[in-house]
Motif scaffolding. Structure first.
Motif, PDB file in Angstrom:
ATOM      1  N   UNK A   7      47.557  85.191 121.914  1.00 51.27           N
ATOM      2  CA  UNK A   7      46.988  83.900 121.550  1.00 51.27           C
ATOM      3  C   UNK A   7      48.022  82.892 121.086  1.00 51.27           C
ATOM      4  N   UNK A   8      49.301  83.194 121.259  1.00 50.09           N
ATOM      5  CA  UNK A   8      50.315  82.232 120.854  1.00 50.09           C
ATOM      6  C   UNK A   8      50.394  81.112 121.888  1.00 50.09           C
ATOM      7  N   UNK A  12      53.103  74.518 121.050  1.00 49.79           N
ATOM      8  CA  UNK A  12      52.330  74.442 119.807  1.00 49.79           C
ATOM      9  C   UNK A  12      51.711  73.069 119.541  1.00 49.79           C
ATOM     10  N   UNK A  13      52.309  72.013 120.065  1.00 52.52           N
ATOM     11  CA  UNK A  13      51.771  70.672 119.867  1.00 52.52           C
ATOM     12  C   UNK A  13      50.425  70.477 120.576  1.00 52.52           C
ATOM     13  N   UNK A  14      50.069  71.376 121.462  1.00 55.65           N
ATOM     14  CA  UNK A  14      48.815  71.276 122.206  1.00 55.65           C
ATOM     15  C   UNK A  14      47.616  71.792 121.410  1.00 55.65           C
ATOM     16  N   UNK A  15      47.851  72.350 120.242  1.00 55.62           N
ATOM     17  CA  UNK A  15      46.777  72.968 119.459  1.00 55.62           C
ATOM     18  C   UNK A  15      45.635  71.997 119.175  1.00 55.62           C
TER      19      UNK A  15
END
Length: 70
Positions: A7-8, A12-15
């Motif tokens: 699930x990584x 990360x900016x797409x969270x």
């Protein structure tokens, strides 16, 4: 042997965009997202529908972006 969570996020900016998509898709399908973030009481069918529809939408977005490159 180290374990890596599947699930990584690669980006990360797409969270926040993925979270927004989750709520939009849930609203379209008429599924109530738990306010406390605990999905244990959510019906398996609803969770599966939500995940499947999100996956379809992400594939559609990728196909649109790749469409003009080939």
């Amino acid at each position: 042997m180290s374990r890596r969570s599947s699930n990584t996020l690669v980006i990360p900016q797409a969270k926040s965009a993925l979270e927004q998509m989750k709520y939009e898709v849930a609203q379209e399908l008429g599924i109530q997202i738990p306010a406390d973030g605990y999905y244990g009481y959510m019906a398996t069918r609803d969770a599966g529908s939500l995940g499947g529809y999100i996956t379809r939408r992400l594939v559609q977005i990728a196909e649109q972006q790749l469409g003009g490159r080939f």
